[in-house]
Design an enzyme around this catalytic site. Structure first.
Site, short mmCIF file in Angstrom:
data_model
loop_
_atom_site.label_atom_id
_atom_site.label_comp_id
_atom_site.label_asym_id
_atom_site.label_seq_id
_atom_site.Cartn_x
_atom_site.Cartn_y
_atom_site.Cartn_z
N LYS A 179 -53.69 44.11 91.64
CA LYS A 179 -53.02 42.86 91.98
C LYS A 179 -53.23 41.87 90.85
CE LYS A 179 -53.25 39.28 93.19
NZ LYS A 179 -52.82 38.15 92.36
N GLU A 253 -66.80 39.56 90.88
CA GLU A 253 -67.16 39.07 89.53
C GLU A 253 -66.62 37.66 89.42
OE1 GLU A 253 -68.89 40.33 87.16
OE2 GLU A 253 -69.09 42.43 87.75
N CYS A 287 -65.35 33.79 81.44
CA CYS A 287 -66.43 33.64 82.43
C CYS A 287 -67.79 33.62 81.74
CB CYS A 287 -66.36 34.77 83.45
SG CYS A 287 -66.38 36.41 82.69
N GLU A 386 -67.92 24.89 86.20
CA GLU A 386 -67.18 25.69 85.22
C GLU A 386 -65.87 24.97 84.92
OE1 GLU A 386 -65.28 29.38 86.52
OE2 GLU A 386 -66.20 30.40 84.82
#
Ligand code: NAD
Length: 489
Positions: A179, A253, A287, A386
């Site tokens: 996806k 993750e 990330c 973040e």
């Protein structure tokens, strides 16, 4: 001017097929702000069709039952085709998400290739069956494919993350529905074509780009045995909640706010040369980006000066230009969000050392200058959250204990690095920090080592035998005294 790419079909169960819905995804270039692609947006009915095909292929089809060597051969053909087409993949990815082309070739395309390659090697030597002396009698411990996998990936490293899920899933004998994110669906058509040409049996792989609502429908689908998700913490928590309703196996993750710690004995030149690409990597949309740089107060001035000079020298521009080091952010909303964080840093009293706005000469596109804040306190929002843009924080510290405390004082725990004149001292420091991966005088993410997060950065691991094992269930077979299993595959 990039040519408009249009696809009318979805990849379902190993073939391109007419979509059942009529929604379309428009892919917009973050550099020109023009539409560069149109593809079908998968519907719930497409998900039902893809999951049913994957379910049948897993429950009754040949794929999980093939000798391992045959699955390795088919996946090897995927890997070989990616090797041949890696520049095309890199170009398509950069055109969608603004990743600098030179970085895209290495990290997006060749990086993905290395992930496929590493899993081929791991699968070949994996201990699928083990004879063991139990407490009560002989045991045969088997590892069997987990079933139908929903692989949900983000836009920032779409092929790398797809490879981290599909390579182990397929090699283990699982079937899968990939996806992709609506921001970066185009590269997944290349992968779908490659998979079709590699001759995967019917039903083994589908590729369904879709937004939040249909993605969540897939994650919650009763036909899915395992969800492997890469993305933000907020969505990861939601995915965990949805998957937990039927106890689907789960790997998450998620994000990071990693610290690069410069120890007082570090060499200035090599530390700066190592930290700058790791901090502004993929335009800050990584990330594992080292977005908090911790500097001893005794050397703060020289490092602030050197990092400011290096950040302002980064070449910003068209992501498809091979000279570009920092490209645009993926979307208008990501640029807005980054500028909001820059405002918040200024309001909270951080000192802007360089950047902070739109780069000169780039009137269009979702560009933000490489930005460095000095005198950042770890309690500020720019140090805690973040940002996912090219914004890096410089945090002064007193002694090594304080550096370790600040590095660890984060909701995240994905990556980190230490820079020192003494590697043994660096290893000692690495042992103290609660993150899933760490680097000493370098920056890495290795396909043969487990990768994943402590704390809010995730659940479970990808890569290495540990990541491969996440696509296998354990089964213990109890044997009568005097018997042993054959320990085969
Ligand atoms: P995101 O969480 O918005 O989306 C990730 C994926 O989930 C996309 O495919 C999206 O369409 C889908 N999605 C959205 N809502 C969903 C829902 N309710 N249910 C199921 N799926 C849903 O993340 P993003 O903006 O695409 O990616 C950036 C994030 O990914 C950052 O936080 C980054 O740190 C993280 N990331 C982590 C790693 C890692 O390996 N740890 C790697 C790359 C990116």
């Amino acid at each position: 001017m990039t040519e408009l790419v249009e696809h009318g079909e979805l990849f379902i169960g190993g073939e391109f097929a007419e979509p059942l819905g009529d929604e379309v995804i428009e892919v917009v270039s973050p550099h020109t702000e023009q539409v560069i692609g149109r593809v079908p947006h998968a519907s719930r009915a497409d998900v039902d069709r893809a999951v049913a095909a994957a379910r049948t292929a897993f429950d009754d089809g040949p794929w999980p039952r093939l000798p391992l060597a045959e699955r390795i051969a088919a996946v090897g053909r995927i890997k070989d085709a990616i090797a041949v087409r890696h520049e095309e993949l890199a170009r398509v990815i950069s055109s969608q998400n603004g990743s600098p082309y030179s970085w895209s070739v290495l990290a997006q395309a060749l990086g993905a290739l290395m992930v496929w390659d590493a899993h081929l090697a791991i699968a070949r030597d994996f201990p699928y069956e083990e004879s063991r002396d139990g407490a009560l009698g002989p045991l045969l411990v088997r590892r069997e494919p987990v079933g139908v996998v929903a692989a949900v990936v983000p836009w920032n490293v779409p092929q790398f993350t797809a490879a981290a899920k599909l390579a182990p899933a397929l090699l283990a004998g699982c079937t899968a529905v990939l996806k992709p994110s609506p921001e970066s669906p185009l590269d997944s058509w290349l992968l779908a074509g490659i998979a079709r040409d590699a001759g995967l049996p019917e039903g083994v792989l589908s590729v369904l780009p879709a937004g939040r609502e249909v993605s969540e429908y897939l994650v919650g689908h009763p036909g899915v045995d395992k969800v492997s998700f890469t993305g933000s913490v907020a969505v990861g928590k939601r995915v965990m909640e949805v998957a937990s309703r039927r106890l689907a196996r789960l790997t998450l993750e998620l994000g990071g706010k990693s610290a690069a710690v410069i120890l007082p004995d570090a060499d200035l030149e090599s530390a700066v040369a190592g930290i700058v690409p790791a901090a502004w990597m993929n335009n800050g949309q990584a990330c594992v980006a080292q977005t908090r740089v911790l500097v001893p107060r005794s050397r703060y001035g020289e490092f602030a000066e050197a990092l400011t000079a290096a950040a302002s020298a980064l070449v910003v521009g068209d992501p498809l230009d091979p000279a570009t080091q920092v490209g645009p952010l993926v979307a208008r909303r990501q640029r807005r969000r980054t500028l909001d964080y820059i405002d918040s840093g200024l309001r909270e009293g951080a000192k802007l050392l360089t950047g902070g706005g739109r780069p000169a000469g780039l009137e269009h596109g979702w560009y933000v200058e490489p930005t460095l804040f000095g005198e950042v306190d770890n309690s500020m929002r720019i140090a805690r959250e973040e940002i996912f843009g090219p914004v890096v924080c410089l945090l002064p510290y007193g002694d090594e204990d304080e550096a370790a405390r600040i590095a660890d004082d984060s909701d995240y725990g994905l990556s980190g690095s230490v820079w020192t004149g003494d590697v043994e001292r660096g290893i000692g420091f690495a042992r103290r920090i609660r993150t899933g991966s760490y680097s000493v005088n370098t920056f890495g993410l290795d396909m043969l080592g487990p990768f994943g997060g402590y704390k809010n950065s995730g659940v479970g691991r990808e890569m290495g035998p540990e990541g491969y094992g996440a696509y296998l269930e354990h089964k213990t077979i109890h044997l009568p005294a005097g018997h042993r299993g054959d320990g085969g595959n």
